[in-house]
Motif scaffolding. Structure first.
Motif, PDB file in Angstrom:
ATOM      1  N   SER A 171      15.887 -16.125 -19.989  1.00  0.00           N
ATOM      2  CA  SER A 171      15.538 -16.664 -21.302  1.00  0.00           C
ATOM      3  C   SER A 171      14.532 -17.812 -21.160  1.00  0.00           C
ATOM      4  O   SER A 171      14.364 -18.380 -20.080  1.00  0.00           O
ATOM      5  CB  SER A 171      16.802 -17.167 -22.009  1.00  0.00           C
ATOM      6  N   GLU A 172      13.897 -18.143 -22.276  1.00  0.00           N
ATOM      7  CA  GLU A 172      12.955 -19.272 -22.264  1.00  0.00           C
ATOM      8  C   GLU A 172      13.667 -20.565 -21.896  1.00  0.00           C
ATOM      9  O   GLU A 172      13.109 -21.424 -21.210  1.00  0.00           O
ATOM     10  CB  GLU A 172      12.303 -19.420 -23.655  1.00  0.00           C
ATOM     11  N   THR A 173      14.914 -20.715 -22.337  1.00  0.00           N
ATOM     12  CA  THR A 173      15.683 -21.921 -22.035  1.00  0.00           C
ATOM     13  C   THR A 173      15.911 -22.056 -20.529  1.00  0.00           C
ATOM     14  O   THR A 173      15.750 -23.143 -19.955  1.00  0.00           O
ATOM     15  CB  THR A 173      17.039 -21.891 -22.764  1.00  0.00           C
ATOM     16  N   VAL A 174      16.276 -20.954 -19.885  1.00  0.00           N
ATOM     17  CA  VAL A 174      16.513 -20.971 -18.435  1.00  0.00           C
ATOM     18  C   VAL A 174      15.206 -21.235 -17.697  1.00  0.00           C
ATOM     19  O   VAL A 174      15.160 -22.025 -16.744  1.00  0.00           O
ATOM     20  CB  VAL A 174      17.162 -19.650 -17.973  1.00  0.00           C
ATOM     21  N   TRP A 175      14.127 -20.567 -18.126  1.00  0.00           N
ATOM     22  CA  TRP A 175      12.820 -20.761 -17.472  1.00  0.00           C
ATOM     23  C   TRP A 175      12.369 -22.222 -17.584  1.00  0.00           C
ATOM     24  O   TRP A 175      11.890 -22.814 -16.609  1.00  0.00           O
ATOM     25  CB  TRP A 175      11.776 -19.837 -18.092  1.00  0.00           C
ATOM     26  N   GLU A 176      12.558 -22.798 -18.776  1.00  0.00           N
ATOM     27  CA  GLU A 176      12.146 -24.193 -18.985  1.00  0.00           C
ATOM     28  C   GLU A 176      12.999 -25.137 -18.142  1.00  0.00           C
ATOM     29  O   GLU A 176      12.501 -26.113 -17.587  1.00  0.00           O
ATOM     30  CB  GLU A 176      12.291 -24.523 -20.476  1.00  0.00           C
ATOM     31  N   ALA A 177      14.299 -24.853 -18.032  1.00  0.00           N
ATOM     32  CA  ALA A 177      15.186 -25.693 -17.225  1.00  0.00           C
ATOM     33  C   ALA A 177      14.769 -25.653 -15.757  1.00  0.00           C
ATOM     34  O   ALA A 177      14.708 -26.695 -15.083  1.00  0.00           O
ATOM     35  CB  ALA A 177      16.639 -25.238 -17.368  1.00  0.00           C
ATOM     36  N   ALA A 178      14.452 -24.453 -15.260  1.00  0.00           N
ATOM     37  CA  ALA A 178      13.996 -24.322 -13.872  1.00  0.00           C
ATOM     38  C   ALA A 178      12.686 -25.067 -13.660  1.00  0.00           C
ATOM     39  O   ALA A 178      12.462 -25.684 -12.609  1.00  0.00           O
ATOM     40  CB  ALA A 178      13.849 -22.852 -13.502  1.00  0.00           C
ATOM     41  N   SER A 179      11.814 -25.032 -14.670  1.00  0.00           N
ATOM     42  CA  SER A 179      10.511 -25.705 -14.574  1.00  0.00           C
ATOM     43  C   SER A 179      10.665 -27.215 -14.507  1.00  0.00           C
ATOM     44  O   SER A 179       9.843 -27.910 -13.903  1.00  0.00           O
ATOM     45  CB  SER A 179       9.639 -25.334 -15.778  1.00  0.00           C
ATOM     46  N   ARG A 180      11.711 -27.751 -15.133  1.00  0.00           N
ATOM     47  CA  ARG A 180      11.933 -29.197 -15.174  1.00  0.00           C
ATOM     48  C   ARG A 180      12.489 -29.756 -13.876  1.00  0.00           C
ATOM     49  O   ARG A 180      12.416 -30.956 -13.639  1.00  0.00           O
ATOM     50  CB  ARG A 180      12.896 -29.544 -16.313  1.00  0.00           C
ATOM     51  N   LEU A 181      13.044 -28.901 -13.055  1.00  0.00           N
ATOM     52  CA  LEU A 181      13.727 -29.370 -11.847  1.00  0.00           C
ATOM     53  C   LEU A 181      12.769 -30.076 -10.901  1.00  0.00           C
ATOM     54  O   LEU A 181      11.652 -29.611 -10.650  1.00  0.00           O
ATOM     55  CB  LEU A 181      14.390 -28.195 -11.117  1.00  0.00           C
ATOM     56  N   THR A 182      13.219 -31.197 -10.376  1.00  0.00           N
ATOM     57  CA  THR A 182      12.456 -31.971  -9.395  1.00  0.00           C
ATOM     58  C   THR A 182      13.266 -32.080  -8.107  1.00  0.00           C
ATOM     59  O   THR A 182      14.459 -31.755  -8.072  1.00  0.00           O
ATOM     60  CB  THR A 182      12.174 -33.381  -9.927  1.00  0.00           C
TER      61      THR A 182
END
Length: 433
Positions: A57-68
């Protein structure tokens, strides 16, 4: 409705084809635009988790993108076999639940100086190399306990606060024990001798302290010692226990820590040769060897690191140097009955320049000789009366040794410095963190 299994990276291999959840930290990340490759760790190991944009989902993709780097998360997905992976599997991501986003993590993939890394030791131990060292250290500890437990030894805990020195040295940390003077222990050996008279075969495993102003790669201020003591055991039997003990430790690490040794790029072929029996060389022969090989060395001097390294290079296993001059060794070591100017002792020298990892001896069991040693070394009978009692009430031949854990870890891991062998090293100018 099926419940998703919560597991670890180390146990994920038992869940091929299943959807699992793992609590972890992000070690690193790379992206090709439509795929994110998340390198995650959880303490049990490292694993790659692959998030495909059109499969989540877009939510999961965005969460993965935020990871540092070092952000914490729960990651859910299917465990799939992957022969290209070092561990043989990876995860196809289905969900990412962020616990905390880490910002400005100080240890980045770039090069950092030793002082910087030591200042951030609490974070440095998260790295693959440091984790591998600490896993091997833990395996060595398990092997130590297994060896002694299987041979009828009893674990005995000596005091850390003591009223006097174990070896008559001045390199002690002084403290006040209410209105009395006390010291941090430099060895549990004398107490182990007392315990051996009660339990037969004993060992201690605990921290010891040396207030030596040394900055060499082999020295720590606080380190851990394994100190067995055995009643009715002579010098020769003592050496046999030592070589079996060290061989057991090394083989245990080879068997149980293959991945960690690979992470450290350790040449295991040299460790595979460490099997009992070990070669032996007398102090006399060692002096002759040094003189024959370009060292100016006189009988009665103690060996330094260059001397030990030169001797060890002649062997592919640890080597015992036996029967040192009486004047070099501690007051409690038993003289050779056939030659009183040397004692029934040995130092075990590790290969590859790692120096002494064990010191051991048969102990004096004659009350009169022990009294004489006390006078020669100007030791306080008041402080040591309990130790003299061991020779007064049922004295027997007995022997023991001490193995330094950190030097052993350094040797088995192939490290340049002992500061990496303990989670939080105490060095001459370092008490933080």
């Amino acid at each position: 409705m099926s419940t998703v299994v919560k597991t670890t990276i180390g146990e994920a291999k038992h869940h091929f084809g299943e959807t699992v959840t793992i609590g972890c930290w992000l070690h690193g990340k790379r992206s090709s635009g439509k795929i994110q490759f998340l390198q995650v760790r959880d303490g049990t190991g490292f694993m790659q988790a692959v998030a495909v944009k059109n499969e989540v989902s877009e939510t999961v993709w965005e969460a993965a993108s935020r990871l540092t780097q070092e952000s914490s998360l729960y990651i859910t997905g299917v465990i799939r076999e992957d022969t290209r992976s070092k561990i043989g599997y990876e995860m196809t991501v289905e969900n990412v639940e962020i616990i905390q986003i880490s910002t400005d993590y100080p240890i980045t993939p770039k090069e950092h100086g030793v002082d910087f890394l030591m200042d951030h030791r609490h974070l440095w131990i998260r790295s693959p190399r440091q984790r591998a060292i600490l896993v091997i250290r833990a395996q060595i500890i398990r092997a130590v306990q297994q060896f002694f437990d299987e041979r009828g030894f009893h674990l005995v805990d000596p005091p850390i606060l003591t009223p006097s020195s174990c070896e008559g040295t001045t390199n002690l940390f002084h403290t006040k024990y209410f209105d009395e003077d006390a010291f941090l222990t430099q060895s549990g050996q004398l107490y182990m001798e007392a315990a051996a008279m009660a339990l037969g075969r004993v060992y201690s495993f605990g921290p010891t302290f040396r207030a030596e102003k040394s900055k060499t790669r082999r020295h720590l201020i606080e380190f851990w010692m394994i100190e067995p003591e055995m009643a009715f055991v002579d010098h020769e039997e003592n050496l046999q226990v030592q070589e079996q003990f060290v061989a057991h430790i090394v083989q245990s690490v080879l068997e149980n820590c293959k991945k960690e040794l690979e992470t450290l790029e350790r040449d295991t072929s040299k460790l595979e040769q460490v099997k009992a029996p070990f070669p032996r060389i007398s102090y006399d022969d060692a002096v002759k060897f040094l003189n024959d090989n370009g060292f100016e060395f006189e009988w009665g001097e103690d060996f330094g690191a260059p001397h030990e390294t030169a001797i060890a290079q002649s062997y592919d296993k640890p080597v015992f140097i036996t029967k040192y001059p009486t004047s070099l060794k501690a007051f409690y070591m038993k003289p050779d009955p056939e030659r009183p100017d040397v004692v029934l002792c040995a130092d075990l020298i590790a290969p590859e320049g790692y120096g002494e990892i064990i010191g051991g001896s048969q102990r004096i069991d004659d009350p009169a000789l022990m009294e004489q040693r006390f006078q020669e070394h100007e030791l306080s009978k008041e402080a040591y009366q309990w130790y003299l009692d061991l020779r007064k009430y049922g004295s027997v031949p007995h022997s023991g040794f001490g193995l330094g854990l950190e030097r052993t870890v350094a040797w088995i891991c192939g490290l340049d410095h002992v500061r990496e062998t303990i989670p939080f090293p105490r060095l001459l100018y370092r008490l933080y963190p």
